[in-house]
Design an enzyme around this catalytic site. Structure first.
Site, PDB file in Angstrom:
ATOM      1  N   HIS A 108      64.211  99.378  12.532  1.00 52.24           N
ATOM      2  CA  HIS A 108      63.353 100.307  13.278  1.00 52.24           C
ATOM      3  C   HIS A 108      64.019 100.917  14.502  1.00 52.24           C
ATOM      4  O   HIS A 108      63.442 101.785  15.140  1.00 52.24           O
ATOM      5  CB  HIS A 108      62.082  99.574  13.748  1.00 52.24           C
ATOM      6  CG  HIS A 108      62.352  98.561  14.809  1.00 52.24           C
ATOM      7  ND1 HIS A 108      62.765  97.280  14.542  1.00 52.24           N
ATOM      8  CD2 HIS A 108      62.304  98.641  16.166  1.00 52.24           C
ATOM      9  CE1 HIS A 108      62.936  96.616  15.659  1.00 52.24           C
ATOM     10  NE2 HIS A 108      62.674  97.419  16.671  1.00 52.24           N
TER      11      HIS A 108
HETATM   12  C1  UD1 Z   1      59.778  99.868  20.650  1.00 53.09           C
HETATM   13  C2  UD1 Z   1      60.912  99.450  21.594  1.00 53.09           C
HETATM   14  C3  UD1 Z   1      61.977  98.692  20.829  1.00 53.09           C
HETATM   15  C4  UD1 Z   1      61.357  97.522  20.094  1.00 53.09           C
HETATM   16  C5  UD1 Z   1      60.205  97.996  19.234  1.00 53.09           C
HETATM   17  C6  UD1 Z   1      59.528  96.800  18.653  1.00 53.09           C
HETATM   18  C7  UD1 Z   1      61.248 101.056  23.407  1.00 53.09           C
HETATM   19  C8  UD1 Z   1      62.169 102.056  23.968  1.00 53.09           C
HETATM   20  N1  UD1 Z   1      61.549 100.622  22.172  1.00 53.09           N
HETATM   21  O1  UD1 Z   1      60.317 100.740  19.693  1.00 53.09           O
HETATM   22  O2  UD1 Z   1      62.943  98.191  21.740  1.00 53.09           O
HETATM   23  O3  UD1 Z   1      62.348  96.931  19.306  1.00 53.09           O
HETATM   24  O4  UD1 Z   1      59.247  98.705  20.034  1.00 53.09           O
HETATM   25  O5  UD1 Z   1      58.784  97.051  17.538  1.00 53.09           O
HETATM   26  O6  UD1 Z   1      60.295 100.659  24.015  1.00 53.09           O
HETATM   27  N2  UD1 Z   1      54.034 103.920  15.997  1.00 53.09           N
HETATM   28  C9  UD1 Z   1      52.876 103.826  15.259  1.00 53.09           C
HETATM   29  N3  UD1 Z   1      51.996 102.828  15.560  1.00 53.09           N
HETATM   30  C10 UD1 Z   1      52.210 101.919  16.555  1.00 53.09           C
HETATM   31  C11 UD1 Z   1      53.374 102.043  17.313  1.00 53.09           C
HETATM   32  C12 UD1 Z   1      54.273 103.039  17.013  1.00 53.09           C
HETATM   33  O7  UD1 Z   1      52.647 104.610  14.348  1.00 53.09           O
HETATM   34  O8  UD1 Z   1      51.357 101.026  16.766  1.00 53.09           O
HETATM   35  C13 UD1 Z   1      55.015 104.969  15.651  1.00 53.09           C
HETATM   36  C14 UD1 Z   1      54.792 106.274  16.390  1.00 53.09           C
HETATM   37  O9  UD1 Z   1      55.096 107.311  15.524  1.00 53.09           O
HETATM   38  C15 UD1 Z   1      55.828 106.197  17.493  1.00 53.09           C
HETATM   39  C16 UD1 Z   1      56.959 105.430  16.828  1.00 53.09           C
HETATM   40  O10 UD1 Z   1      56.318 104.502  15.962  1.00 53.09           O
HETATM   41  O11 UD1 Z   1      56.235 107.461  17.938  1.00 53.09           O
HETATM   42  C17 UD1 Z   1      57.851 104.694  17.788  1.00 53.09           C
HETATM   43  O12 UD1 Z   1      57.096 103.845  18.652  1.00 53.09           O
HETATM   44  P1  UD1 Z   1      57.630 103.485  20.131  1.00 53.09           P
HETATM   45  O13 UD1 Z   1      56.664 102.582  20.772  1.00 53.09           O
HETATM   46  O14 UD1 Z   1      58.013 104.718  20.871  1.00 53.09           O
HETATM   47  O15 UD1 Z   1      58.984 102.755  19.864  1.00 53.09           O
HETATM   48  P2  UD1 Z   1      59.394 101.654  18.806  1.00 53.09           P
HETATM   49  O16 UD1 Z   1      60.283 102.283  17.807  1.00 53.09           O
HETATM   50  O17 UD1 Z   1      58.199 100.947  18.309  1.00 53.09           O
HETATM   51  N1  UDP Z   2      57.810  90.582  13.660  1.00 55.02           N
HETATM   52  C1  UDP Z   2      56.559  90.389  13.090  1.00 55.02           C
HETATM   53  N2  UDP Z   2      56.235  91.111  11.971  1.00 55.02           N
HETATM   54  C2  UDP Z   2      57.082  92.004  11.389  1.00 55.02           C
HETATM   55  C3  UDP Z   2      58.363  92.193  12.000  1.00 55.02           C
HETATM   56  C4  UDP Z   2      58.677  91.469  13.129  1.00 55.02           C
HETATM   57  O1  UDP Z   2      55.767  89.574  13.570  1.00 55.02           O
HETATM   58  O2  UDP Z   2      56.715  92.636  10.389  1.00 55.02           O
HETATM   59  C5  UDP Z   2      58.134  89.825  14.887  1.00 55.02           C
HETATM   60  C6  UDP Z   2      59.470  89.111  14.862  1.00 55.02           C
HETATM   61  O3  UDP Z   2      59.354  87.820  14.322  1.00 55.02           O
HETATM   62  C7  UDP Z   2      59.883  89.091  16.314  1.00 55.02           C
HETATM   63  C8  UDP Z   2      59.259  90.334  16.876  1.00 55.02           C
HETATM   64  O4  UDP Z   2      58.257  90.755  15.943  1.00 55.02           O
HETATM   65  O5  UDP Z   2      59.359  88.003  17.017  1.00 55.02           O
HETATM   66  C9  UDP Z   2      60.377  91.315  17.040  1.00 55.02           C
HETATM   67  O6  UDP Z   2      59.928  92.545  17.046  1.00 55.02           O
HETATM   68  P1  UDP Z   2      60.829  93.796  16.719  1.00 55.02           P
HETATM   69  O7  UDP Z   2      61.863  93.496  15.712  1.00 55.02           O
HETATM   70  O8  UDP Z   2      59.857  94.860  16.431  1.00 55.02           O
HETATM   71  O9  UDP Z   2      61.463  94.096  18.164  1.00 55.02           O
HETATM   72  P2  UDP Z   2      62.820  93.722  18.884  1.00 55.02           P
HETATM   73  O10 UDP Z   2      62.927  92.248  18.969  1.00 55.02           O
HETATM   74  O11 UDP Z   2      63.910  94.376  18.112  1.00 55.02           O
HETATM   75  O12 UDP Z   2      62.675  94.374  20.210  1.00 55.02           O
END
Ligand code: UD1
Ligand code: UDP
Length: 360
Positions: A203
């Site tokens: 992601h």
């Molecule tokens: C964010 C964090 C990343 C983390 C990840 C965990 C930042 C800069 N990045 O990335 O470090 O690893 O969360 O999962 O904060 N969206 C949905 N539903 C949701 C949330 C997001 O549809 O509930 C979609 C939206 O289109 C959004 C995109 O995902 O624009 C990205 O979401 P965003 O919160 O900006 O960043 P992540 O990629 O989730």
């Molecule tokens: N995780 C989860 N369900 C999923 C994918 C990840 O519960 O489908 C958990 C995972 O075990 C970890 C956390 O979410 O504890 C990490 O989130 P993510 O990979 O989104 O973020 P990052 O650690 O890269 O910031």
């Protein structure tokens, strides 16, 4: 002392679980402020249910948008709430936009700031998370470093706040969850046997912004057509498969079981029973290490360098040939440090440090 945890994204909620429990147990007044960065049920509420967390005291409802939008809106909406609730100390977690926004707002409101998971560095400033970490660390008054390497990184940077080596929260989370997850039905639902499949998540912005890398991922699936790959898809990744016009090609990979993101208990059950995990996540690299599941990281670098020892974790980038080689290769398992991430008492250590502050 009145403490507010600012959380908003999936990895924040996972870390909040044990901290909330420890803070409550120590008699501290702990409030949860949800920024709204993540909002889908399976990206947010499910973790509150699984970790028996109360409903957030404050929900800022910021939602998705560019980093500037998210950080700006959180800072703007948080200020009055911190003042209204008379918060003495703000806690932020990890490296998300919610983390940095919480840190900026605490600093501007003249409120003490603690950073959980301080000092991690990938030394790759093209990643938004790396900049979020550095900026948050430099704004923090109290830095809770999960590893010795994180301590060293902070000392090298001449950080002004007080640094503590606390170990990492994942040790206690994993040890509790890996017994609870025996109750998970996810393997039965997906008709999977233990150690018969690979698990995959992707992601990160640097990977999901590139059509070329999505094609690399699809070529990986196609090259591994005799292996089962379980792929819980982050909403960002699903959106990009659609916008690159590649969703049908993904769905044609009959060896790939795609699913919505799963809750923590099901995820740990899937991880624990997988042959190997392929990921670009930060937290999952460490969880895989703790569960002794070999990890293939689709990045060029990692902030969790302890996992690289003994080849428990190998860095491949999103390069189809390298991933396939790593999947088919044998993993070394000789060098393993049980204590690399602490002794599983991190939440207690942090909560005690906070209680000591309250007494001074
Ligand atoms: C964010 C964090 C990343 C983390 C990840 C965990 C930042 C800069 N990045 O990335 O470090 O690893 O969360 O999962 O904060 N969206 C949905 N539903 C949701 C949330 C997001 O549809 O509930 C979609 C939206 O289109 C959004 C995109 O995902 O624009 C990205 O979401 P965003 O919160 O900006 O960043 P992540 O990629 O989730
Ligand atoms: N995780 C989860 N369900 C999923 C994918 C990840 O519960 O489908 C958990 C995972 O075990 C970890 C956390 O979410 O504890 C990490 O989130 P993510 O990979 O989104 O973020 P990052 O650690 O890269 O910031």
């Amino acid at each position: 002392m009145k403490i507010a945890s600012i959380v908003g994204a999936r990895p924040n909620f996972v870390k909040l679980g044990p901290i909330h429990k420890s803070l409550k147990g120590s008699g501290n007044d702990h409030l949860i402020f949800h920024t709204g960065q993540h909002y889908d049920y399976e990206m947010s509420d499910i973790f509150f249910t699984e970790f028996t967390l109360p409903k957030p005291d404050v929900h800022l409802g910021v939602g998705s948008g560019s980093s500037c939008f998210q950080i700006g809106e959180i800072v703007k909406r948080l200020e009055s709430k911190l003042v209204e609730k008379q918060i003495d100390l703000v806690l932020v977690y990890g490296d998300t936009n919610s983390t940095l926004a919480g840190a900026i707002c605490a600093n501007k409101c003249n409120i003490k700031l603690g950073h959980i998971e301080a000092g991690l560095r990938s030394y790759d400033v093209s990643m938004p998370e790396e900049n979020n970490r550095i900026l948050t660390d430099h704004l923090s008054d109290y830095l809770y470093a999960p590893t010795i390497n994180a301590m060293k990184n902070l000392k090298k940077e001449g950080i002004r706040g007080k640094i503590y080596h606390t170990g990492d929260l994942s040790v206690e989370i994993i040890s509790k969850t890996s017994s609870i997850c025996k109750k998970s039905k996810i393997l039965d639902i997906l008709n999977l046997k233990s150690k018969s499949y690979f698990l995959l998540t992707m992601h990160r912005a640097e990977n999901t912004n590139s059509k070329y890398l999505f094609v690399q991922l699809l070529e990986t699936f196609e090259a591994l057509k005799d292996s089962i790959i379980v792929f819980p898809i982050h909403p960002r990744t699903k959106k990009m498969f659609e916008s690159f016009g590649l969703l049908n090609r993904l769905l044609e990979c009959s060896n790939v079981k795609t699913l919505l993101p799963v809750g923590y208990i099901d995820f740990i059950a899937l991880l624990q029973n997988s042959l190997k995990i392929v990921t670009d996540s930060g937290g999952i690299q460490k969880e895989a290490y703790l569960l002794k599941v070999p990890c293939i990281t689709m990045r060029k670098n990692t902030e969790w360098i302890e996992t690289l020892k003994g080849q428990w974790n190998v860095l491949t980038g999103v390069d189809s040939k390298k991933i396939v080689k790593a999947i088919k290769g044998t993993s070394s398992s000789s060098k393993y440090s049980k204590s690399a991430f602490g002794n599983g008492k991190t939440s207690h250590i942090i909560s005690k440090l906070l209680s000591n502050l309250a007494m001074n």
